[in-house]
Design a protein around this motif. Structure first.
Motif, PDB file in Angstrom:
ATOM      1  N   LEU A 131      15.054  36.091 -58.468  1.00  0.00           N
ATOM      2  CA  LEU A 131      14.927  34.426 -58.747  1.00  0.00           C
ATOM      3  C   LEU A 131      15.964  33.856 -58.741  1.00  0.00           C
ATOM      4  CD1 LEU A 131      12.934  32.452 -59.728  1.00  0.00           C
ATOM      5  CD2 LEU A 131      13.068  33.435 -62.123  1.00  0.00           C
ATOM      6  N   LEU A 132      17.334  34.218 -59.322  1.00  0.00           N
ATOM      7  CA  LEU A 132      18.498  33.607 -59.510  1.00  0.00           C
ATOM      8  C   LEU A 132      19.029  33.303 -58.264  1.00  0.00           C
ATOM      9  CD1 LEU A 132      19.672  35.320 -62.572  1.00  0.00           C
ATOM     10  CD2 LEU A 132      19.096  32.819 -62.660  1.00  0.00           C
ATOM     11  N   VAL A 133      19.002  34.226 -57.391  1.00  0.00           N
ATOM     12  CA  VAL A 133      19.498  34.282 -55.789  1.00  0.00           C
ATOM     13  C   VAL A 133      18.677  32.931 -55.326  1.00  0.00           C
ATOM     14  CG1 VAL A 133      19.814  35.192 -53.602  1.00  0.00           C
ATOM     15  CG2 VAL A 133      20.218  36.409 -55.488  1.00  0.00           C
ATOM     16  N   GLY A 134      17.227  33.071 -55.487  1.00  0.00           N
ATOM     17  CA  GLY A 134      16.496  31.809 -54.864  1.00  0.00           C
ATOM     18  C   GLY A 134      16.791  30.552 -55.430  1.00  0.00           C
ATOM     19  N   MET A 135      17.072  30.442 -56.733  1.00  0.00           N
ATOM     20  CA  MET A 135      17.462  29.283 -57.384  1.00  0.00           C
ATOM     21  C   MET A 135      18.913  28.949 -56.679  1.00  0.00           C
ATOM     22  SD  MET A 135      16.311  30.240 -61.169  1.00  0.00           S
ATOM     23  CE  MET A 135      16.811  28.738 -62.005  1.00  0.00           C
ATOM     24  N   HIS A 136      19.901  29.773 -56.571  1.00  0.00           N
ATOM     25  CA  HIS A 136      21.072  29.408 -55.956  1.00  0.00           C
ATOM     26  C   HIS A 136      20.895  28.610 -54.834  1.00  0.00           C
ATOM     27  CE1 HIS A 136      25.265  29.544 -55.021  1.00  0.00           C
ATOM     28  NE2 HIS A 136      24.768  30.300 -53.956  1.00  0.00           N
ATOM     29  N   TRP A 137      20.056  29.609 -53.942  1.00  0.00           N
ATOM     30  CA  TRP A 137      19.922  29.119 -52.448  1.00  0.00           C
ATOM     31  C   TRP A 137      19.187  27.609 -52.495  1.00  0.00           C
ATOM     32  CZ3 TRP A 137      15.060  31.291 -49.599  1.00  0.00           C
ATOM     33  CH2 TRP A 137      14.966  30.945 -48.323  1.00  0.00           C
ATOM     34  N   MET A 138      18.154  27.319 -53.335  1.00  0.00           N
ATOM     35  CA  MET A 138      17.511  26.232 -53.258  1.00  0.00           C
ATOM     36  C   MET A 138      18.519  24.798 -53.935  1.00  0.00           C
ATOM     37  SD  MET A 138      14.615  26.309 -51.564  1.00  0.00           S
ATOM     38  CE  MET A 138      15.206  27.381 -50.362  1.00  0.00           C
ATOM     39  N   GLY A 139      19.275  25.434 -54.862  1.00  0.00           N
ATOM     40  CA  GLY A 139      20.225  24.432 -55.443  1.00  0.00           C
ATOM     41  C   GLY A 139      21.312  23.863 -54.444  1.00  0.00           C
ATOM     42  N   LEU A 140      21.474  24.632 -53.189  1.00  0.00           N
ATOM     43  CA  LEU A 140      22.469  24.094 -52.337  1.00  0.00           C
ATOM     44  C   LEU A 140      21.903  22.847 -51.475  1.00  0.00           C
ATOM     45  CD1 LEU A 140      23.716  27.668 -51.005  1.00  0.00           C
ATOM     46  CD2 LEU A 140      24.923  26.032 -52.533  1.00  0.00           C
ATOM     47  N   TYR A 141      20.714  22.889 -51.576  1.00  0.00           N
ATOM     48  CA  TYR A 141      19.971  21.776 -50.718  1.00  0.00           C
ATOM     49  C   TYR A 141      19.436  20.494 -51.793  1.00  0.00           C
ATOM     50  CZ  TYR A 141      19.187  25.670 -47.516  1.00  0.00           C
ATOM     51  OH  TYR A 141      19.460  26.619 -46.892  1.00  0.00           O
ATOM     52  N   THR A 142      19.635  20.545 -53.204  1.00  0.00           N
ATOM     53  CA  THR A 142      19.044  19.813 -54.242  1.00  0.00           C
ATOM     54  C   THR A 142      20.284  19.491 -55.186  1.00  0.00           C
ATOM     55  OG1 THR A 142      18.557  21.661 -55.426  1.00  0.00           O
ATOM     56  CG2 THR A 142      17.001  20.580 -54.059  1.00  0.00           C
ATOM     57  N   SER A 143      21.455  19.126 -54.659  1.00  0.00           N
ATOM     58  CA  SER A 143      22.588  18.847 -55.711  1.00  0.00           C
ATOM     59  C   SER A 143      22.499  19.958 -57.071  1.00  0.00           C
ATOM     60  CB  SER A 143      22.532  17.550 -56.189  1.00  0.00           C
ATOM     61  OG  SER A 143      22.747  16.728 -55.070  1.00  0.00           O
ATOM     62  N   ARG A 144      22.298  21.092 -56.702  1.00  0.00           N
ATOM     63  CA  ARG A 144      22.180  22.288 -57.800  1.00  0.00           C
ATOM     64  C   ARG A 144      21.278  21.873 -58.759  1.00  0.00           C
ATOM     65  NH1 ARG A 144      28.058  23.236 -56.493  1.00  0.00           N
ATOM     66  NH2 ARG A 144      27.971  25.468 -55.618  1.00  0.00           N
ATOM     67  N   PHE A 145      19.900  21.237 -58.193  1.00  0.00           N
ATOM     68  CA  PHE A 145      19.045  20.623 -59.111  1.00  0.00           C
ATOM     69  C   PHE A 145      19.502  19.714 -60.129  1.00  0.00           C
ATOM     70  CE2 PHE A 145      17.841  25.018 -57.986  1.00  0.00           C
ATOM     71  CZ  PHE A 145      16.494  24.802 -57.520  1.00  0.00           C
ATOM     72  N   GLY A 146      20.604  18.973 -59.720  1.00  0.00           N
ATOM     73  CA  GLY A 146      21.047  18.053 -60.484  1.00  0.00           C
ATOM     74  C   GLY A 146      22.341  18.323 -61.435  1.00  0.00           C
ATOM     75  N   TYR A 147      22.474  19.635 -61.443  1.00  0.00           N
ATOM     76  CA  TYR A 147      23.788  19.966 -62.245  1.00  0.00           C
ATOM     77  C   TYR A 147      24.854  19.453 -61.605  1.00  0.00           C
ATOM     78  CZ  TYR A 147      21.350  23.294 -65.252  1.00  0.00           C
ATOM     79  OH  TYR A 147      20.445  23.979 -66.228  1.00  0.00           O
ATOM     80  N   ASP A 148      25.050  19.455 -60.132  1.00  0.00           N
ATOM     81  CA  ASP A 148      26.089  19.124 -59.579  1.00  0.00           C
ATOM     82  C   ASP A 148      25.843  17.778 -58.650  1.00  0.00           C
ATOM     83  OD1 ASP A 148      28.731  18.491 -58.559  1.00  0.00           O
ATOM     84  OD2 ASP A 148      29.139  20.883 -57.861  1.00  0.00           O
ATOM     85  N   PRO A 149      25.708  16.643 -59.062  1.00  0.00           N
ATOM     86  CA  PRO A 149      25.505  15.683 -58.225  1.00  0.00           C
ATOM     87  C   PRO A 149      26.264  15.429 -57.034  1.00  0.00           C
ATOM     88  CG  PRO A 149      25.024  14.929 -60.578  1.00  0.00           C
ATOM     89  CD  PRO A 149      25.974  16.304 -60.517  1.00  0.00           C
ATOM     90  N   SER A 150      27.479  15.760 -57.116  1.00  0.00           N
ATOM     91  CA  SER A 150      28.460  15.588 -56.004  1.00  0.00           C
ATOM     92  C   SER A 150      28.215  16.452 -55.133  1.00  0.00           C
ATOM     93  CB  SER A 150      29.918  15.839 -56.549  1.00  0.00           C
ATOM     94  OG  SER A 150      30.280  17.141 -56.908  1.00  0.00           O
ATOM     95  N   PHE A 151      27.533  17.609 -55.094  1.00  0.00           N
ATOM     96  CA  PHE A 151      27.342  18.676 -54.051  1.00  0.00           C
ATOM     97  C   PHE A 151      26.019  18.770 -53.475  1.00  0.00           C
ATOM     98  CE2 PHE A 151      26.283  22.928 -52.651  1.00  0.00           C
ATOM     99  CZ  PHE A 151      27.138  22.996 -51.584  1.00  0.00           C
ATOM    100  N   THR A 152      25.721  18.762 -52.125  1.00  0.00           N
ATOM    101  CA  THR A 152      24.552  19.158 -51.613  1.00  0.00           C
ATOM    102  C   THR A 152      24.967  19.639 -50.324  1.00  0.00           C
ATOM    103  OG1 THR A 152      22.048  18.690 -51.351  1.00  0.00           O
ATOM    104  CG2 THR A 152      23.703  17.023 -50.664  1.00  0.00           C
ATOM    105  N   PHE A 153      24.199  20.464 -49.656  1.00  0.00           N
ATOM    106  CA  PHE A 153      24.357  20.633 -48.128  1.00  0.00           C
ATOM    107  C   PHE A 153      23.976  19.654 -47.291  1.00  0.00           C
ATOM    108  CE2 PHE A 153      25.231  24.500 -45.557  1.00  0.00           C
ATOM    109  CZ  PHE A 153      24.907  24.149 -44.476  1.00  0.00           C
TER     110      PHE A 153
END
Length: 285
Positions: free
Chosen positions: A102-124
């Motif tokens: 589950l955590l790996v999946g969250m990490h994966w999807m976070g790469l396309y969503t600015s880490r779910f808003g945790y890191d607005p400066s980053f997204t693929f």
């Protein structure tokens, strides 16, 4: 692959899964008086260790950019390949440990969503023509997580507490990934400073940004310090000439012949500043 260029004329290369394993080893030192260990700590560490397990095949085959005539760094990987690699890794880890998966999946999807808003400066970087497909993948994955969470929660304690620990674990996964990237993509003599986070110290905390800075000798000061004690770690890397390679086979051969080097790093807390009273007392005694 992590591929960095330095002034000595070489490409420094760290395999994606080697980075992942190194991050997992360091993650197991997490926790002290200021930073708690959330529920499912062992599963979280496993998730950190195997979050890039889907990249083993690409590391072994070596992705090649025919235009630039060089191996492809991880941030430049074709998006559909990116989805494929992470998807395979997610399924593999989930089969071994549901929570880690589950955590790996969250990490994966976070790469396309600015880490779910945790890191607005980053997204693929998502090309416009692929946005609908990626959005569909994100939606599908989050629907799947509903069943995974129900399986894990099993109505033991408040659901909100389960979710709180889960997202704190996610924060730690992100920090450990970036901390490992720091030592995987810098030279041993770096003094570069980066700010990472946020990561909560406990479930009530709003989140803390953590400063990471090399000291020029392989020592990395981490402030505030989230580990139980000083952490010694090793990064496996290879070096090949920073030149244009005529073919995929040529760069593959260069990597095959390059010897692995083990670079040692140490994570330490900041030196405590002494008060005027302490300095005066020590000078007298």
């Amino acid at each position: 692959m992590f591929i960095t260029k330095h002034e000595d004329g070489f490409l420094y290369i760290v395999n994606q899964y080697d980075h992942s394993k190194q991050a997992g080893q360091v993650a197991r030192h997490w926790g002290n008086e200021d930073f708690i260990r959330p529920q499912y700590f062992s599963s979280m560490c496993l998730g950190v260790e195997k979050h890039d397990i889907g990249w083993i095949e690409s590391d072994e085959k070596v992705l090649f950019d025919k235009v630039k005539s060089q191996p492809v760094p991880f941030l430049s990987v074709n998006l559909l390949q990116h989805v494929d690699f992470y998807g395979k890794g997610y399924e593999k880890v989930k089969a071994e440990d549901t929570y880690a998966g589950l955590l790996v999946g969250m990490h994966w999807m976070g790469l396309y969503t600015s880490r779910f808003g945790y890191d607005p400066s980053f997204t693929f970087n998502i090309p416009q023509d692929l946005a609908p497909q990626i959005n569909e993948t994100i939606t599908h994955m989050q629907k799947e997580w509903v069943d995974l969470k129900m399986e894990l929660w099993k109505k033991k304690g408040p659901r909100s507490e389960f979710e709180n620990h889960l997202w704190m674990n996610y924060e730690i996964v992100q920090f450990m990934d970036r901390l490992s990237q720091y030592v995987s993509m810098h030279k041993h003599d770096t003094t570069n400073k980066l700010v990472m986070g946020p990561v909560r110290r406990n479930l009530e905390n709003k989140g803390t940004m953590i400063t990471v800075q090399g000291q020029g000798d392989g020592t990395i000061v981490v402030d505030p310090f989230p580990f139980a004690s000083h952490v010694e770690t090793t990064v496996k890397q290879r070096k090949i000439p920073n030149v244009k390679y005529a073919t995929h086979s040529e760069v593959y051969k260069a990597l095959e012949e390059a010897e692995y080097e083990e670079v040692k790093w140490t994570f330490v807390p900041p030196v405590e500043k002494k008060t005027v009273e302490q300095v005066e007392f020590e000078s007298v005694n």
